[in-house]
Design an enzyme around this catalytic site. Structure first.
Site, mmCIF file in Angstrom:
data_model
loop_
_atom_site.group_PDB
_atom_site.id
_atom_site.type_symbol
_atom_site.label_atom_id
_atom_site.label_comp_id
_atom_site.label_asym_id
_atom_site.label_seq_id
_atom_site.Cartn_x
_atom_site.Cartn_y
_atom_site.Cartn_z
ATOM 1 N N CYS A 13 42.428 54.535 18.249
ATOM 2 C CA CYS A 13 42.980 53.834 17.578
ATOM 3 C C CYS A 13 42.564 52.371 16.653
ATOM 4 O O CYS A 13 42.402 51.563 16.855
ATOM 5 C CB CYS A 13 44.028 52.927 18.655
ATOM 6 S SG CYS A 13 43.969 51.006 19.171
ATOM 7 N N CYS A 44 42.633 49.509 17.280
ATOM 8 C CA CYS A 44 40.991 48.773 18.074
ATOM 9 C C CYS A 44 39.783 48.727 17.758
ATOM 10 O O CYS A 44 39.370 47.681 17.747
ATOM 11 C CB CYS A 44 41.043 49.854 19.573
ATOM 12 S SG CYS A 44 42.832 50.145 20.509
#
Ligand code: FAD
Length: 516
Positions: free
Chosen positions: A42, A45
């Site tokens: 992600c 992230c």
């Protein structure tokens, strides 16, 4: 492991969560835990991970009260854990109180920022919201009162009480309290600027400011260059009698023996000694390399690079530099694809050829002496040697900015006996060595990576209690190196750090004492 494959590695000071350790770490633990549930694919992230790493470094002293953890929900084996905690979006950060119950899902924690200081303040807010039981290692964070202070030394067996006077909205007092929680003989409390009795009694006019209160009843202002968290923490950790808990009491310098029958050599703690550098060369070339009977392939390339930078930049006595030059010439002349250590050793020891060529035998540690035989010495010498070499390369106007660091990386990778050190160093090199594009940035890169290692090792078993690992140089050593941003966060002043390093490690400041 899965943690290694995710966004964090073992060197990041974060607990890697897995199905095996999630229970013992989160449930009924004595420390609060902040957990990042992320997915390694992600983008948010990935963007957040450097912030989370910086946060972990920034509050590493708080670990006994609040620890940081992370789990990669994209890893097959972790999916069940993430589902059990109801994670639907990444990253999700949750705060688990100390002594969380088995069915706890943690409290939500807003991570909508990339500012480490904002996250740090939110952690303090969460800690303060703790219901009973309070994490036992966490000192009180609420403001103190005149009454508590009056009877403080009746109930607390410490030498120093540091009082941080501040406005109600300031977090500095609580941050410094947590920064010092692993240190003995000092306690920290915040005093609000509205606590009129104390403010008047001490004549406090500056907020924040820090006063030391001793058992004898004296108050003295703590002297710092800037009234900010980092400066208070540095100064308090360095107070006489203050030391990391659980460490044997340090022996006063001068009476320390190194248990090898050798008398302790007094030395200047802010200087580099040639005896350490020569001892490092001796140990590296005669002891560490000797473990490799045949040197070939990548190791041979590493050795060539290492000896080549030594021959170019080692600022030694002529006998030593002559030796390094002949060793280098010999190595460059070896056309085969391997050499035996024995052949190399002959060059090293064959001083008959030329009486002005020699590497002194044996170790004579000075600034790298340890208070025990297993402390400091060779790794200390290795760091010192490479700082000196990066500085020499810049002084000599070398052409390749990465020359010295690449040689260090290769040497450490191929030969450095501490394999865990070598792995950690390789991770750092892999991560950021590409950023080095000038000789100055090479000097600064090594300095900042060494501080990264110091941060990780502070309080470790391998830390010599007489030589605590601090972010180096301390404000005492180089006041100009430290400054703060507008928001009070500590900032290294790199335009000052560079000349400090250039002078500290320059060949003209290296002391020749204790050479044989
Ligand atoms: P050292 O850290 O060895 O520092 C030596 C001297 O350098 C200090 O006394 C100080 O004068 C100066 N100094 C300190 N910080 C800086 C700085 N930022 N910039 C410039 N000069 C500085 N040990 C582990 O347990 N785990 C590891 O992963 C690990 N990795 C290592 C990687 C490398 C490449 C090396 C050379 C060593 C590593 N070590 C590791 C050993 C550890 O870093 C120390 O060298 C050792 O614990 C001895 O510490 P010391 O107190 O002598 O200070």
């Amino acid at each position: 492991s899965a943690a290694e494959a995710g966004l964090y590695t073992a060197t990041d000071q974060l607990l890697p969560l897995s199905p095996d350790n999630v229970e013992p770490l989160l449930i009924n633990s004595t420390a609060a835990v902040l957990v990042e549930f992320y997915a390694s694919w992600c983008g948010h992230c990935i963007a957040f991970s450097p912030v989370y790493k910086r946060l972990a470094r920034d509050i590493k002293e708080w670990k006994p009260a609040v620890d940081l953890a992370a789990i990669d929900c994209a890893a097959e084996e972790n999916r069940k854990v993430c589902t059990a905690f109801g994670i639907k979006a990444y990253p999700t950060i949750k705060f688990f109180h100390a002594y969380s119950k088995a069915d706890s899902k943690g409290q939500s924690f807003r991570a909508s920022t990339h500012e480490v200081w904002v996250l740090r303040h939110r952690i303090i807010d969460k800690l303060e919201s703790h219901e009973e039981p309070w994490p036992p290692a966490c000192p009180p964070l609420e403001p103190t009162s005149q009454a508590e202070i009056d009877s403080f030394f009746e109930t607390n067996n410490v030498q120093h009480l540091a009082l941080i006077f501040e406005d109600a909205t300031s977090y500095i007092g609580r941050e410094v309290t947590l920064d010092l929680l692993q240190f003995e003989n000092v306690a920290v409390r915040r005093v609000l600027s509205t606590e009129e009795g104390l403010v008047t009694k001490l004549g406090v006019t500056e907020f924040p400011s820090c006063y030391l209160y001793s058992a004898g009843g004296n108050f003295t202002r703590l002297k710092v260059n800037i009234e900010a968290r980092a400066f208070y923490s540095y100064a308090l950790q360095a107070l006489p009698g203050v030391r990391r808990s659980g460490k044997p009491p340090p022996v006063a310098a001068g009476v320390v023996t190194n248990h090898t029958q050798e008398p302790w050599k007094p030395f200047n703690r802010s200087r580099v000694y040639m005896a350490d550098l020569e001892s490092t060369l001796h140990y590296s070339l005669r002891v560490e390399l000797a473990a490799h009977t045949v040197i070939k392939g990548g190791a041979l390339t590493s050795l060539r690079e290492y000896v080549s930078v030594l021959a170019k930049y080692f600022p030694g006595r002529p006998v030593v530099t002559n030796l390094l030059k002949s060793l280098n010439a010999w190595l460059q002349n070896q056309t085969g694809d391997e050499i035996s250590y024995e052949a190399l050793r002959e060059i090293l020891d064959n001083t008959a050829q030329s009486p002005n060529t020699a590497l002194p035998e044996g170790e004579r540690w000075v600034a790298c002496q340890g208070s025990q035989p297993h402390f400091r010495r060779y790794p200390c010498g290795m760091w010192s040697l490479f700082h000196v070499l990066t500085v020499q390369a810049k002084d000599a106007g070398g052409t390749d900015p990465k020359e010295v660091l690449s040689a260090m990386r290769s040497y450490v990778h191929s030969f450095f006996g501490c394999r865990a050190c070598a792995e950690h160093f390789e991770v750092m090199a892999e991560e950021s060595l590409v950023e080095v594009d000038t000789l100055s940035s090479a000097v600064l890169w090594l300095w900042s990576r060494h501080n990264r290692v110091n941060n990780r090792l502070a309080g470790a078993l391998s830390e010599d209690p007489n030589f605590p690992k601090v972010q180096w140089p301390s404000p005492e050593m180089c006041p100009g190196c430290h400054s703060v941003k507008d928001n009070g966060e500590h900032r290294w002043s790199q335009p000052q750090v560079l000349p400090f390093l250039m002078s500290y490690f320059s060949s003209s400041s290296i002391l020749a004492d204790h050479l044989e």
